[in-house]
Design a protein around this motif. Structure first.
Motif, mmCIF file in Angstrom:
data_model
loop_
_atom_site.group_PDB
_atom_site.id
_atom_site.type_symbol
_atom_site.label_atom_id
_atom_site.label_comp_id
_atom_site.label_asym_id
_atom_site.label_seq_id
_atom_site.Cartn_x
_atom_site.Cartn_y
_atom_site.Cartn_z
ATOM 1 N N THR A 26 0.872 -1.172 0.000
ATOM 2 C CA THR A 26 0.000 0.000 0.000
ATOM 3 C C THR A 26 0.907 1.221 0.000
ATOM 4 O O THR A 26 1.868 1.285 0.768
ATOM 5 C CB THR A 26 -0.903 0.017 1.249
ATOM 6 N N VAL A 27 0.604 2.174 -0.867
ATOM 7 C CA VAL A 27 1.374 3.413 -0.930
ATOM 8 C C VAL A 27 0.461 4.550 -0.484
ATOM 9 O O VAL A 27 -0.602 4.762 -1.060
ATOM 10 C CB VAL A 27 1.903 3.681 -2.358
ATOM 11 N N GLU A 28 0.873 5.237 0.579
ATOM 12 C CA GLU A 28 0.137 6.405 1.068
ATOM 13 C C GLU A 28 0.874 7.657 0.625
ATOM 14 O O GLU A 28 2.063 7.825 0.918
ATOM 15 C CB GLU A 28 0.038 6.379 2.595
ATOM 16 N N ILE A 29 0.154 8.514 -0.092
ATOM 17 C CA ILE A 29 0.744 9.740 -0.617
ATOM 18 C C ILE A 29 0.098 10.931 0.072
ATOM 19 O O ILE A 29 -1.103 11.178 -0.100
ATOM 20 C CB ILE A 29 0.538 9.848 -2.138
ATOM 21 N N THR A 30 0.878 11.658 0.860
ATOM 22 C CA THR A 30 0.391 12.888 1.474
ATOM 23 C C THR A 30 0.622 14.008 0.475
ATOM 24 O O THR A 30 1.746 14.249 0.049
ATOM 25 C CB THR A 30 1.132 13.189 2.791
ATOM 26 N N VAL A 31 -0.460 14.654 0.082
ATOM 27 C CA VAL A 31 -0.399 15.738 -0.889
ATOM 28 C C VAL A 31 -0.570 17.048 -0.137
ATOM 29 O O VAL A 31 -1.574 17.252 0.547
ATOM 30 C CB VAL A 31 -1.495 15.584 -1.969
ATOM 31 N N THR A 32 0.431 17.930 -0.258
ATOM 32 C CA THR A 32 0.402 19.210 0.456
ATOM 33 C C THR A 32 0.257 20.372 -0.526
ATOM 34 O O THR A 32 0.292 20.186 -1.736
ATOM 35 C CB THR A 32 1.683 19.402 1.287
ATOM 36 N N VAL A 71 -3.816 10.344 -0.282
ATOM 37 C CA VAL A 71 -4.338 9.426 -1.291
ATOM 38 C C VAL A 71 -3.701 8.067 -1.024
ATOM 39 O O VAL A 71 -2.480 7.970 -0.894
ATOM 40 C CB VAL A 71 -4.008 9.914 -2.718
ATOM 41 N N VAL A 72 -4.519 7.033 -0.950
ATOM 42 C CA VAL A 72 -4.043 5.677 -0.676
ATOM 43 C C VAL A 72 -4.195 4.840 -1.948
ATOM 44 O O VAL A 72 -5.273 4.800 -2.539
ATOM 45 C CB VAL A 72 -4.822 5.034 0.488
ATOM 46 N N SER A 110 6.428 12.746 -7.341
ATOM 47 C CA SER A 110 7.179 12.226 -6.203
ATOM 48 C C SER A 110 8.581 12.811 -6.185
ATOM 49 O O SER A 110 9.143 13.168 -7.215
ATOM 50 C CB SER A 110 7.235 10.693 -6.251
ATOM 51 N N ARG A 111 9.106 12.918 -4.995
ATOM 52 C CA ARG A 111 10.425 13.506 -4.708
ATOM 53 C C ARG A 111 10.469 14.996 -5.010
ATOM 54 O O ARG A 111 11.534 15.602 -4.977
ATOM 55 C CB ARG A 111 11.538 12.738 -5.429
ATOM 56 N N ILE A 136 4.935 8.468 1.115
ATOM 57 C CA ILE A 136 5.637 9.549 0.441
ATOM 58 C C ILE A 136 4.827 10.827 0.578
ATOM 59 O O ILE A 136 3.644 10.799 0.924
ATOM 60 C CB ILE A 136 5.923 9.241 -1.048
ATOM 61 N N SER A 137 5.468 11.940 0.311
ATOM 62 C CA SER A 137 4.809 13.238 0.362
ATOM 63 C C SER A 137 5.133 13.988 -0.920
ATOM 64 O O SER A 137 6.271 13.958 -1.393
ATOM 65 C CB SER A 137 5.311 14.029 1.581
ATOM 66 N N VAL A 138 4.118 14.613 -1.490
ATOM 67 C CA VAL A 138 4.302 15.429 -2.689
ATOM 68 C C VAL A 138 3.677 16.795 -2.439
ATOM 69 O O VAL A 138 2.783 16.938 -1.612
ATOM 70 C CB VAL A 138 3.680 14.786 -3.951
#
Length: 143
Positions: A26-32, A71-72, A110-111, A136-138
């Motif tokens: 599972t990839v959790e992406i924190t979008v800021t 977003v998961v 990403s990154r 990850i955070s984007v």
């Protein structure tokens, strides 16, 4: 009784052979840096061959919340991917652009690579997904 032994043997064989199967992550992406609580945040995970295209194998979405949201994306096979996404303010499932092709909605990779006149290269946005959860955070960028 023979049927019970056969079932037990088959189950044990599956457990032994199945141990080589790679688990999906599972990839959790924190979008800021979400400017407004309008529309949907759409994120995709893409291998290099599909980066910057619309048919990436893994995707997810979440309602836009001013500030940040998560977003998961589930069932991701281990590998090297780049995350790409945007805030779909009008929920038309595409990045709205100016006549010059500049995104009118916030976009993220990403990154958080630097880019100005063209999207980043895969190598600048790629990361590894292993057999466990990846976080990850984007940051959305607006032009």
């Amino acid at each position: 009784m023979k049927a019970l032994h056969a079932l037990a043997f088959a189950t044990a064989a599956l457990l032994v052979l199945g141990s080589g199967v790679v688990a999906a992550a599972t990839v959790e992406i924190t979008v800021t840096n979400i400017h407004e609580a309008k529309g949907t945040i759409r994120m995709s995970l893409c291998p290099e061959a599909l980066f910057l295209k619309d048919n990436c194998p893994y995707s997810g979405s979440a309602p836009a919340v001013a500030g940040q949201t998560t977003v998961v994306i589930t069932n991701v096979q281990p590998g090297i991917y780049a995350a790409q996404g945007y805030q779909d303010v009008n929920d038309n499932h595409e990045i709205d652009r100016t006549l010059l092709g500049v995104p009118e909605e916030g976009v993220a990779f990403s990154r958080n690579p630097s880019y100005l006149f063209s999207p980043p290269d895969f190598k600048d946005a790629s990361f590894t997904v292993g057999p466990r959860e990846a976080l990850i955070s984007v940051r959305l960028r607006y032009f």
